[in-house]
Enzyme design. Structure first.
Site, PDB file in Angstrom:
ATOM      1  N   GLU B  43      62.309  20.854  72.166  1.00  0.00           N
ATOM      2  CA  GLU B  43      62.750  22.024  71.408  1.00  0.00           C
ATOM      3  C   GLU B  43      61.951  22.111  70.113  1.00  0.00           C
ATOM      4  OE1 GLU B  43      66.877  20.967  71.090  1.00  0.00           O
ATOM      5  OE2 GLU B  43      67.120  21.078  73.268  1.00  0.00           O
ATOM      6  N   LEU B  72      66.628  25.444  75.199  1.00  0.00           N
ATOM      7  CA  LEU B  72      67.489  24.466  74.525  1.00  0.00           C
ATOM      8  C   LEU B  72      68.381  23.759  75.557  1.00  0.00           C
ATOM      9  CD1 LEU B  72      69.589  25.323  71.321  1.00  0.00           C
ATOM     10  CD2 LEU B  72      69.947  23.348  72.782  1.00  0.00           C
ATOM     11  N   GLU B  74      68.761  19.649  76.818  1.00  0.00           N
ATOM     12  CA  GLU B  74      68.262  18.276  76.898  1.00  0.00           C
ATOM     13  C   GLU B  74      68.207  17.740  78.323  1.00  0.00           C
ATOM     14  OE1 GLU B  74      70.338  19.457  74.640  1.00  0.00           O
ATOM     15  OE2 GLU B  74      69.221  19.216  72.770  1.00  0.00           O
ATOM     16  N   GLN B  96      65.387  16.397  69.887  1.00  0.00           N
ATOM     17  CA  GLN B  96      65.247  16.740  68.461  1.00  0.00           C
ATOM     18  C   GLN B  96      65.934  15.744  67.516  1.00  0.00           C
ATOM     19  OE1 GLN B  96      66.620  20.768  66.868  1.00  0.00           O
ATOM     20  NE2 GLN B  96      64.464  21.035  67.325  1.00  0.00           N
ATOM     21  N   PHE B  97      67.111  15.303  67.912  1.00  0.00           N
ATOM     22  CA  PHE B  97      67.816  14.226  67.210  1.00  0.00           C
ATOM     23  C   PHE B  97      68.451  13.370  68.294  1.00  0.00           C
ATOM     24  CE2 PHE B  97      67.620  17.459  63.963  1.00  0.00           C
ATOM     25  CZ  PHE B  97      67.423  16.747  62.783  1.00  0.00           C
ATOM     26  N   ILE B 101      71.039  13.448  72.672  1.00  0.00           N
ATOM     27  CA  ILE B 101      70.449  12.906  73.898  1.00  0.00           C
ATOM     28  C   ILE B 101      71.501  12.733  74.987  1.00  0.00           C
ATOM     29  CG2 ILE B 101      70.718  10.388  73.588  1.00  0.00           C
ATOM     30  CD1 ILE B 101      67.669  10.188  74.222  1.00  0.00           C
ATOM     31  N   HIS B 143      73.682  13.550  63.412  1.00  0.00           N
ATOM     32  CA  HIS B 143      72.265  13.414  63.092  1.00  0.00           C
ATOM     33  C   HIS B 143      71.933  12.028  62.538  1.00  0.00           C
ATOM     34  CE1 HIS B 143      72.597  17.761  63.347  1.00  0.00           C
ATOM     35  NE2 HIS B 143      71.305  17.872  63.298  1.00  0.00           N
TER      36      HIS B 143
HETATM   37  C1  LIG Z   1      72.603  19.837  72.039  1.00  0.00           C
HETATM   38  C2  LIG Z   1      71.831  20.130  70.815  1.00  0.00           C
HETATM   39  N1  LIG Z   1      70.480  20.124  70.883  1.00  0.00           N
HETATM   40  C3  LIG Z   1      69.756  20.397  69.781  1.00  0.00           C
HETATM   41  C4  LIG Z   1      70.365  20.662  68.598  1.00  0.00           C
HETATM   42  C5  LIG Z   1      69.549  20.972  67.360  1.00  0.00           C
HETATM   43  N2  LIG Z   1      69.735  22.396  67.064  1.00  0.00           N
HETATM   44  C6  LIG Z   1      70.660  22.776  66.172  1.00  0.00           C
HETATM   45  S1  LIG Z   1      70.829  24.430  66.159  1.00  0.00           S
HETATM   46  C7  LIG Z   1      69.651  24.650  67.320  1.00  0.00           C
HETATM   47  C8  LIG Z   1      69.318  26.021  67.788  1.00  0.00           C
HETATM   48  C9  LIG Z   1      70.519  26.775  68.194  1.00  0.00           C
HETATM   49  O1  LIG Z   1      70.179  28.054  68.579  1.00  0.00           O
HETATM   50  P1  LIG Z   1      71.280  29.118  68.955  1.00  0.00           P
HETATM   51  O2  LIG Z   1      72.180  28.577  69.995  1.00  0.00           O
HETATM   52  O3  LIG Z   1      70.578  30.373  69.266  1.00  0.00           O
HETATM   53  O4  LIG Z   1      72.147  29.276  67.631  1.00  0.00           O
HETATM   54  P2  LIG Z   1      71.657  29.785  66.200  1.00  0.00           P
HETATM   55  O5  LIG Z   1      71.172  28.602  65.458  1.00  0.00           O
HETATM   56  O6  LIG Z   1      70.600  30.794  66.397  1.00  0.00           O
HETATM   57  O7  LIG Z   1      72.886  30.334  65.567  1.00  0.00           O
HETATM   58  C10 LIG Z   1      69.123  23.430  67.711  1.00  0.00           C
HETATM   59  C11 LIG Z   1      68.040  23.265  68.696  1.00  0.00           C
HETATM   60  C12 LIG Z   1      71.769  20.631  68.569  1.00  0.00           C
HETATM   61  N3  LIG Z   1      72.457  20.862  67.444  1.00  0.00           N
HETATM   62  N4  LIG Z   1      72.468  20.379  69.686  1.00  0.00           N
END
Ligand SMILES: Cc1ncc(C[n+]2csc(CCOP(=O)(O)OP(=O)(O)O)c2C)c(N)n1
Ligand SMILES: [Mg+2]
Lengths: 359, 335
Positions: B43, B72, B74, B96-97, B101, B143
């Site tokens: 991601e 998005l 995993e 990403q973190f 995972i 995180h």
């Molecule tokens: C399972 C997971 N993977 C990665 C992340 C890191 N991360 C936080 S927000 C985000 C993007 C989220 O996008 P979206 O669902 O469109 O929501 P938005 O931030 O646009 O409100 C990511 C990749 C996470 N929080 N949870």
């Protein structure tokens, strides 16, 4: 044996008040003047709180957080359509939704300042806590709402998530369960065009997110997410249907994240200024203000009075959040289980003299 | 991230002062240049260059078919990387973190770790899963955790955690070239905290070899990741000669390096950020008991994170091992 179509589906798009301020009276939901003003105030409050939090973050007083900026109508419009007894399940960007549901602003600030006491949502506010892992909350909301059905309560749940979340299995499993068990839930996807840097087109090859509902046998609709009235109306109808036993609905709110992903992000790395400017013209707050003015519901003095009230309330919330001070070390241990097991008691004993969390 | 300026400098001096992020970036650059089958997936790893900038510049240099911004998901990232790996690619999948995972845990544990064994060697899975892990940056929930031991506990995986820029580079190259799946956890707190001379040339540091970060004779401190630095600092503060071992690879563990040191000092403190119960410190303690009990002059001491949820920012410093390390050292010395 001729081939024949076995499935056909369409997705409607709903817009009631467009960015030019044109209102489709036939579609207008029944809202009083006071309702619209109240929603406008909530959106303004959320925007100003965002600004304040950003300033505090830049001064190092609070931690990383995700701004709502640009998505206020999605959250205020949908939560305003909920009844007190309904439940809201947020992702991590739902400040405006929380405010609409009645969570005190100081609690939002406490949480962002890294204090978990801010997460203890008051008994009379029917909201679940944030879910940072993307999409996890979708299944919890489905399960919670399933409980309403099993207990024959006339209630529904509303769950928020982003466009990125629709790539996760949790989303698909949630919609599937909701379809199979006819669960009273409204799925609100805030399609703000990005998941951090990844644009919506790279997230899914399907034309709309709303159409994904059809594969799970539930309803889907796309609405202008910057149109407060469209979001309100779509949610109100979906909630009614859910409570009438007609099952779940997916509402895709087409919107835009005007700020960076979080305060740790720099969106200029992956999108143009021009794009942001174009979307700024569709600002949901400006749109409603113009509407109120055109109806002669809102004067300059009203705006001034509101801004003053909002500022005072935000300052008061910041002060309250600052005043709570540091948690004790015990705070870290005592919510692990109802009864603290021996090994946690031992570990707490080791550090309890160290006082609170600060070094 | 590697700028042209840095590359020029590297050409000139053959050594460059790099932090861990830059060293990892250089390792990826070099392995991707050398071997077309190396891919980077995750991601925000492409256009954005990764949220910690480890993959910065790679998208521009190697293109969208080798540096891939995924949806998005995993399990999707890891699961498809497994398929690519079985089909002859060498995917470096970024989570990403590490806190995200777990939805991919099933793919890692039920598939990546078992493919060689399941197919009696017919199929293999040369996959690297990279993820920033551990605390210290006052981040949001999920995180900051250190859950490396769940992978150590999984048969079929290797687990690597570097703590310096040069180790980061050499170990990542080894991980990419390794014929089996490697979990590569990066201590994000020290991503940019240390700069050191890193050899410009590609080089490897063998997986499974520990490093004596500081020699000493009175007590052995065993650690990995960001806690190595804390151990080195604690070693300066106590009136004893501490030997600090950075194990670098948790699985397979360099047991000889540990036993050699235990035989010398007879006293051991194991330091990790992860929760105490069933943490990797427990395994090391058991191994020392099995192999060198009679050399011990004091029970092995563990200084660890608590068996609590990793707290939000305000309580973070209360969670992380700090002065407790010195206290632990004194305890084994005074036993
Ligand atoms: C399972 C997971 N993977 C990665 C992340 C890191 N991360 C936080 S927000 C985000 C993007 C989220 O996008 P979206 O669902 O469109 O929501 P938005 O931030 O646009 O409100 C990511 C990749 C996470 N929080 N949870
Ligand atoms: Mg989004």
């Amino acid at each position: 044996m001729p081939k024949k179509a076995v499935f056909k589906g369409t997705i409607e798009y709903l817009q009631i008040l467009n960015e030019k301020g044109r209102l489709d009276e036939r579609l207008m939901p029944s809202l009083t003047k006071n309702d619209v003003i109240r929603m406008y105030e909530l959106m303004v409050f959320s925007r100003k709180l965002d600004d304040k939090l950003l300033a505090l973050q830049r001064q190092g007083k609070i931690g990383t957080f995700a701004q709502v900026k640009g998505q206020e109508a999605c959250q205020v419009g949908s939560c305003y359509a909920m009844k007190q007894e309904d439940w809201m399940f947020p992702a991590f960007r739902e400040t405006a939704a929380f405010l609409t549901r009645g969570l005190p602003a100081e609690m939002i600030i406490e949480t962002i300042a890294g204090d978990e006491r801010g997460n203890k949502i008051p008994e009379d506010v029917n909201c679940f806590t944030y879910s940072v892992p993307v999409a996890g909350q979708i299944l919890h909301a489905v399960g919670f709402a399933w409980g309403f059905k099993l207990r024959k309560e006339r209630k529904a749940a509303v769950v928020f998530f982003g466009d990125g979340a629709t790539s996760k299995g949790d989303f698909h499993e949630g919609l599937n369960f909701a379809g199979v068990f006819k669960i009273p839930i409204v799925f609100i996807c805030q399609n703000n065009q990005y998941a951090i840097s990844v644009p919506r087109e790279k997230q899914t090859a399907s034309e709309t997110i709303a159409q994904k509902a059809l594969a799970y046998g539930i309803d889907g609709i796309q609405v202008d997410g910057n149109d407060l009235f469209a979001v309100f109306k779509a949610t109100q109808e979906a909630l009614k249907n859910a409570k009438d036993g007609k099952g779940a609905k997916l509402i895709e709110c087409v919107t835009y994240r005007l700020g960076d992903h979080t305060t740790a992000d720099d969106a200029s790395k992956y999108r143009t200024k021009k794009e942001v400017e174009e979307w700024s013209k569709k600002d949901p707050i400006v749109r409603i203000k113009k509407y109120l003015e055109s109806k002669k519901y809102w004067k300059k003095e009203d705006e001034e009075k509101l801004l003053k009230k909002v500022e005072e309330r935000i300052n008061e919330a910041v002060e309250k959040a600052e005043k709570i001070g540091m948690p004790t070390r015990e705070d870290m241990f005592k919510y692990m289980y109802k009864e603290m097991p021996w090994y946690l008691k031992e570990q707490l004993e080791e550090v309890k003299d160290a006082g609170n969390g600060s070094k | 991230m590697i700028t042209q300026h840095m590359l020029d400098k590297i050409q000139d001096y053959k050594m460059a002062k790099l932090n861990i992020v830059e060293a990892l970036n250089l390792a990826l650059n070099q392995e991707m240049e050398k071997d077309d089958s190396v891919l980077v997936l995750g991601e925000d790893v492409g256009i954005d260059g990764g949220v910690f900038r480890v993959t910065e510049g790679l998208y521009k240099k190697f293109g969208k078919d080798r540096v891939i911004d995924t949806p998005l998901a995993e399990p999707g990232i890891v699961g498809t990387s497994i398929g690519l790996a079985v089909n002859g690619f060498k995917p470096v999948a970024e989570i990403q973190f590490s806190g995200f995972i777990y939805s991919a845990f099933d793919q890692i544990v039920s598939h990546a770790a078992r493919i060689r064994n399941r197919s009696r060697g017919r199929f293999t899975c040369p996959l690297v899963v990279r993820a920033p892990y551990s605390g210290g940056i006052k981040a949001l929930e999920h995180h900051s955790e250190s859950m490396e031991n769940i992978f150590v506990h999984t048969p079929g995986l290797k687990v690597v955690i570097p703590s310096t820029p040069s180790d980061a580079k050499g170990l990542l190259i080894s991980a990419i070239r390794d014929p089996d799946p490697v979990i590569f956890y990066e201590p994000k707190r020290i991503y940019r905290a240390i700069k050191e001379e890193v050899n410009e040339k590609e080089y490897t540091i063998p997986i499974g070899k520990a490093k004596v970060a500081k020699e000493g004779s009175d007590v052995t401190l065993i650690s990995w990741g960001a806690m190595v630095r804390e151990c080195l600092e604690a070693a300066e503060k106590v009136e004893a000669s501490c030997e600090v071992i950075d194990i670098r690879t948790l699985k397979p563990l360099d047991i000889d390096a540990i036993i050699d040191s235990v035989k010398k000092t007879g006293r051991v403190v194991i330091v990790h950020e992860a929760p105490k119960t069933s943490g990797f410190g427990a395994e090391i303690t058991a191994l020392i008991n099995e192999k060198a009990l009679l050399n011990l002059q004091a029970p092995v001491k563990r200084v660890t994170g608590f068996d609590t949820i990793f707290p939000y920012a305000k309580m973070e410093s209360a969670y992380l091992p700090d002065e407790r390390i010195e206290k632990g050292i004194r305890e084994v010395l005074e036993f």
